[in-house]
Motif scaffolding. Sequence first.
Motif, mmCIF file in Angstrom:
data_model
loop_
_atom_site.group_PDB
_atom_site.id
_atom_site.type_symbol
_atom_site.label_atom_id
_atom_site.label_comp_id
_atom_site.label_asym_id
_atom_site.label_seq_id
_atom_site.Cartn_x
_atom_site.Cartn_y
_atom_site.Cartn_z
ATOM 1 N N ALA A 243 0.840 -1.210 0.000
ATOM 2 C CA ALA A 243 0.000 0.000 0.000
ATOM 3 C C ALA A 243 0.871 1.254 0.000
ATOM 4 O O ALA A 243 0.625 2.198 -0.768
ATOM 5 N N ASP A 244 1.917 1.277 0.827
ATOM 6 C CA ASP A 244 2.800 2.456 0.887
ATOM 7 C C ASP A 244 3.493 2.705 -0.450
ATOM 8 O O ASP A 244 3.791 3.847 -0.806
ATOM 9 N N ALA A 245 3.786 1.614 -1.174
ATOM 10 C CA ALA A 245 4.467 1.758 -2.472
ATOM 11 C C ALA A 245 3.464 2.101 -3.572
ATOM 12 O O ALA A 245 3.857 2.409 -4.706
ATOM 13 N N GLY A 246 2.175 1.995 -3.248
ATOM 14 C CA GLY A 246 1.133 2.294 -4.235
ATOM 15 C C GLY A 246 1.039 1.221 -5.316
ATOM 16 O O GLY A 246 0.715 1.514 -6.466
ATOM 17 N N ILE A 247 1.315 -0.027 -4.949
ATOM 18 C CA ILE A 247 1.219 -1.111 -5.936
ATOM 19 C C ILE A 247 0.318 -2.229 -5.399
ATOM 20 O O ILE A 247 0.050 -2.304 -4.200
ATOM 21 N N ALA A 248 -0.110 -3.094 -6.317
ATOM 22 C CA ALA A 248 -0.792 -4.327 -5.916
ATOM 23 C C ALA A 248 0.266 -5.426 -5.889
ATOM 24 O O ALA A 248 1.211 -5.392 -6.685
ATOM 25 N N LEU A 249 0.112 -6.366 -4.955
ATOM 26 C CA LEU A 249 1.157 -7.405 -4.817
ATOM 27 C C LEU A 249 1.399 -8.170 -6.119
ATOM 28 O O LEU A 249 2.507 -8.616 -6.389
ATOM 29 N N ARG A 250 0.334 -8.300 -6.950
ATOM 30 C CA ARG A 250 0.526 -9.072 -8.187
ATOM 31 C C ARG A 250 1.489 -8.366 -9.158
ATOM 32 O O ARG A 250 1.956 -8.971 -10.121
ATOM 33 N N GLN A 251 1.821 -7.112 -8.885
ATOM 34 C CA GLN A 251 2.764 -6.399 -9.766
ATOM 35 C C GLN A 251 4.227 -6.729 -9.469
ATOM 36 O O GLN A 251 5.111 -6.369 -10.240
ATOM 37 N N VAL A 252 4.529 -7.392 -8.345
ATOM 38 C CA VAL A 252 5.947 -7.643 -8.045
ATOM 39 C C VAL A 252 6.488 -8.730 -8.971
ATOM 40 O O VAL A 252 5.762 -9.627 -9.403
ATOM 41 N N ASP A 253 7.779 -8.602 -9.292
ATOM 42 C CA ASP A 253 8.416 -9.557 -10.207
ATOM 43 C C ASP A 253 9.042 -10.738 -9.474
ATOM 44 O O ASP A 253 9.341 -11.763 -10.081
ATOM 45 N N ALA A 254 9.337 -10.559 -8.182
ATOM 46 C CA ALA A 254 9.933 -11.652 -7.400
ATOM 47 C C ALA A 254 9.739 -11.365 -5.919
ATOM 48 O O ALA A 254 9.474 -10.221 -5.530
ATOM 49 N N VAL A 255 9.876 -12.430 -5.122
ATOM 50 C CA VAL A 255 9.803 -12.299 -3.667
ATOM 51 C C VAL A 255 11.166 -12.707 -3.102
ATOM 52 O O VAL A 255 11.643 -13.811 -3.373
ATOM 53 N N ALA A 256 11.798 -11.787 -2.358
ATOM 54 C CA ALA A 256 13.098 -12.077 -1.746
ATOM 55 C C ALA A 256 12.909 -12.165 -0.241
ATOM 56 O O ALA A 256 12.146 -11.390 0.338
ATOM 57 N N VAL A 257 13.627 -13.104 0.380
ATOM 58 C CA VAL A 257 13.470 -13.257 1.837
ATOM 59 C C VAL A 257 14.836 -13.495 2.485
ATOM 60 O O VAL A 257 15.663 -14.228 1.942
ATOM 61 N N GLY A 258 15.042 -12.871 3.634
ATOM 62 C CA GLY A 258 16.240 -13.146 4.433
ATOM 63 C C GLY A 258 16.076 -14.545 5.007
ATOM 64 O O GLY A 258 15.214 -14.756 5.855
#
Length: 350
Positions: free
Chosen positions: A64-79
């Motif tokens: 929400a803060d980035a003003g995007i919908a999650l489906r717009q992300v290209d990848a998920v990175a995790v520590g």
Amino acid sequence: MLILGLETSCDETAAAIVRGGSEVLSSVVASQDDIHAEYRGVVPELASRAHAERVLPVVRRAAADAGIALRQVDAVAVGHRPGLIGSLLVGVSAAKGLAWGLGRPLVGVDHVQAHLYAGLLRAPGEAAPNGPVFPALGLVVSGGHTALYRCDSPVDATRLGATIDDAMGEAFDKAATILGLPYPGGPSIDLLARDGDDRAHEFPVSRLGRDSLDFSFSGLKTSLLYAVRGKPLPGGGFERDHTWLNESSKADLAASFQRAAVAAAIVKLERALDARTPYCSVLAGGGVTANERLRAELAGLCERRALALHMPPRKWCVDNAAMIAGLGCHLLAAGKVAGLELAAVPTTAC
Ligand code: KG4
Ligand code: ZN
């Protein structure tokens, strides 16, 4: 390229959206300081439980803060390493679920390497570093790790030396306990030291062997302990406790401790720079780089050596997910994609 980053290795539940590997569109950190304060340290079981409650709200807030919908992300990175195993498992499981549900690649990121990368993050509209960054001399000083690296790219770090006992942040935290200061200890020492005389006590600056790039903070910590509590008694215990200290003597002790701790880090950077590797810059990260004195001395060192200093603003020194998403982008570009079998691992790979 938009990356969603997740970070739950210790006691911060964090998510961030980063564009193009460095532009931080959002960074949300839910701190657990209030939960662990009464124990003066992180209680692993409480930490994982709090991560489990907070991780999805924090992810939603980052989008929400980035003003995007999650489906717009290209990848998920995790520590996924290093850290407390129960805490890591919450973030890794959440990231797997999100990557699978969104049909996007999953990238496992080493938290220590991400601290090295944090100085290359920037706010939208901020200029990218001017001039070459690599090879860089890297310093990570956090609550769990203290090490020097030669970095040849964001994804390529070779360790040159590391602490042989306490991490620098751990030493600050223990020093704060000795002085009876509030949790978390590092920021308390930093704040109090501003009112103290840093020459009031001559605490030892650890150097180790002549060419050593390793660190040691236990001698300094013991010196502070003896200065506060007197000599150890033969039957156990000490001559006194910390209650004889007034505000001004506490501030002097904090300032003198901080001077010696920071000097011990600077000595090792100087030695590594004297080794004549043609470094273009210094990359510094980890919670202790939020320390005012360390920041000033790192800036002074880099100015004397005519080197660029890439050190994050305070909010990205301590644990955050922007550094995970940023480095994740470079790992993705290097083809380092993880499968859904990605493991949570307590130790660092670098
Ligand atoms: O990087 P970080 O958030 O977590 C780990 O990866 O360990 O670092 C936390 C450490 C703690 O030991 C904390 O006391 C220390 O960083 N720290 C500081 C300051 N802010 C945080 N130490 C000295 N001065 C500070 N201002
Ligand atoms: Zn950290």
